[in-house]
Design a protein around this motif. Sequence first.
Motif, PDB file in Angstrom:
ATOM      1  N   GLN A   4      -9.891  73.299  16.799  1.00  0.00           N
ATOM      2  CA  GLN A   4     -10.251  71.904  16.513  1.00  0.00           C
ATOM      3  C   GLN A   4     -11.624  72.463  15.480  1.00  0.00           C
ATOM      4  O   GLN A   4     -12.180  73.608  15.617  1.00  0.00           O
ATOM      5  CB  GLN A   4     -10.798  71.022  17.606  1.00  0.00           C
ATOM      6  N   ASN A 108     -18.142  70.122  25.659  1.00  0.00           N
ATOM      7  CA  ASN A 108     -17.099  69.160  24.869  1.00  0.00           C
ATOM      8  C   ASN A 108     -17.824  69.042  23.428  1.00  0.00           C
ATOM      9  O   ASN A 108     -18.634  68.491  23.337  1.00  0.00           O
ATOM     10  CB  ASN A 108     -17.153  67.977  25.523  1.00  0.00           C
ATOM     11  N   ASP A 110     -17.096  67.119  21.172  1.00  0.00           N
ATOM     12  CA  ASP A 110     -17.334  65.610  20.679  1.00  0.00           C
ATOM     13  C   ASP A 110     -18.825  65.115  21.141  1.00  0.00           C
ATOM     14  O   ASP A 110     -19.280  64.076  20.949  1.00  0.00           O
ATOM     15  CB  ASP A 110     -16.186  64.794  21.218  1.00  0.00           C
ATOM     16  N   GLU A 111     -19.117  65.858  22.217  1.00  0.00           N
ATOM     17  CA  GLU A 111     -20.392  65.448  22.760  1.00  0.00           C
ATOM     18  C   GLU A 111     -21.582  66.033  22.627  1.00  0.00           C
ATOM     19  O   GLU A 111     -22.724  65.910  23.066  1.00  0.00           O
ATOM     20  CB  GLU A 111     -20.224  65.132  24.316  1.00  0.00           C
ATOM     21  N   ALA A 265     -11.107  75.658  27.129  1.00  0.00           N
ATOM     22  CA  ALA A 265     -10.946  74.410  28.032  1.00  0.00           C
ATOM     23  C   ALA A 265     -11.882  73.113  27.516  1.00  0.00           C
ATOM     24  O   ALA A 265     -12.717  72.663  28.133  1.00  0.00           O
ATOM     25  CB  ALA A 265     -11.193  74.523  29.487  1.00  0.00           C
ATOM     26  N   TYR A 266     -11.607  72.940  26.149  1.00  0.00           N
ATOM     27  CA  TYR A 266     -12.498  71.728  25.372  1.00  0.00           C
ATOM     28  C   TYR A 266     -12.163  70.460  25.966  1.00  0.00           C
ATOM     29  O   TYR A 266     -13.200  69.747  26.180  1.00  0.00           O
ATOM     30  CB  TYR A 266     -12.446  71.745  24.032  1.00  0.00           C
ATOM     31  N   HIS A 267     -11.274  69.988  26.483  1.00  0.00           N
ATOM     32  CA  HIS A 267     -10.880  68.938  27.064  1.00  0.00           C
ATOM     33  C   HIS A 267     -11.455  68.757  28.230  1.00  0.00           C
ATOM     34  O   HIS A 267     -11.684  67.745  28.849  1.00  0.00           O
ATOM     35  CB  HIS A 267      -9.284  68.609  27.128  1.00  0.00           C
ATOM     36  N   GLU A 268     -11.837  69.739  28.941  1.00  0.00           N
ATOM     37  CA  GLU A 268     -12.514  69.802  30.039  1.00  0.00           C
ATOM     38  C   GLU A 268     -14.100  70.106  30.246  1.00  0.00           C
ATOM     39  O   GLU A 268     -14.795  69.965  31.228  1.00  0.00           O
ATOM     40  CB  GLU A 268     -12.007  70.869  31.217  1.00  0.00           C
ATOM     41  N   GLY A 269     -14.549  70.033  28.828  1.00  0.00           N
ATOM     42  CA  GLY A 269     -15.960  70.139  28.614  1.00  0.00           C
ATOM     43  C   GLY A 269     -16.243  71.744  28.900  1.00  0.00           C
ATOM     44  O   GLY A 269     -17.681  71.931  29.074  1.00  0.00           O
TER      45      GLY A 269
END
Length: 313
Positions: A4, A108, A110-111, A265-269
């Motif tokens: 990403q 993450n 996105d954060e 594990a981006y979706h898990e932060g």
Amino acid sequence: MGQQQMTFRAIEVGDGGDGRWAAHTQPLWPVAETWMTDEGRTPEGAARARALFETHMPELVPALDRLTGQLDRPHAETFLTLATVRPFFSGCTQIGGEGRLLRNYDFNPDECEGTIVSSHFLRPVIGMQEAVWGLLDGMNDAGLAVSLTFGGRFVQGPGFSILLVLRYLLETCDTVDEAVAKLATIPICLAQNVTLIDPEQAMTVFVGPDIPMTPAPDACATNHQHLPVPDQQEQFTRTRQRLSAVRASGADVAAMLKPPLYQFAYHEGLGTVYTADYRPSEGRVTYHWPEESWEQSFDAFTPGSRTVTLGAP
């Protein structure tokens, strides 16, 4: 293990009073404000936060007032104390030694704010900003560098976000010894590990609302402290595995960019957002990603933006 993209920005803000910091921060405010607790939105909570700030970070009070005036938003002063913010938990691996601090920040994307900031609130500081003036890691002109990792224990208490504490240490301290002495007196709201280096020494300390500041065995940290790590936590975070790996590899950028230190594990932060290689005695830092790097320094700070690829095919 997908890829990403994320855009990082580098900005200069001076002492925060000429509008540059505010111009960057105003668009971030709607999201930043959601970090505040309900207590922080009350007059009583605001008063407690201000008093705590004045007690423990008096040197930064003029900067707090200057930034508050620039931002001109409800609850701005209270938010900027970072003494009334909800908890956040991240991954991360870091190691210090021989005048160098190397770390992976895992979260993450996105954060993440993704802003490299050169500032002069009290002195020259460069670091990766979060929460509009806190720091995830950084260095100052005296040759001191600091970074954080989550301590792995889900405890919470009154005190400051470690993000602002790192800012405060860099603004007011020249050496590891000075920074550790101040850190021992500041209430921290969550369990955190802090790695500090200067030209002469490196160390990691464990801090938190329920423990006195505790030196770690060496200048390395992942996401646990002095207590055993439950098997379920290890399966999720691989904190013990990463600590063993970074101790074995030392301060090696190539190792930081590969598993197990580089995480996906981006979706898990828990995906690696950037690798930072601080050389504070040289006044420079290089941020690395799998396909590129970006150097900044006190002598040649370059504002701009980079869109980078995270993860691996």
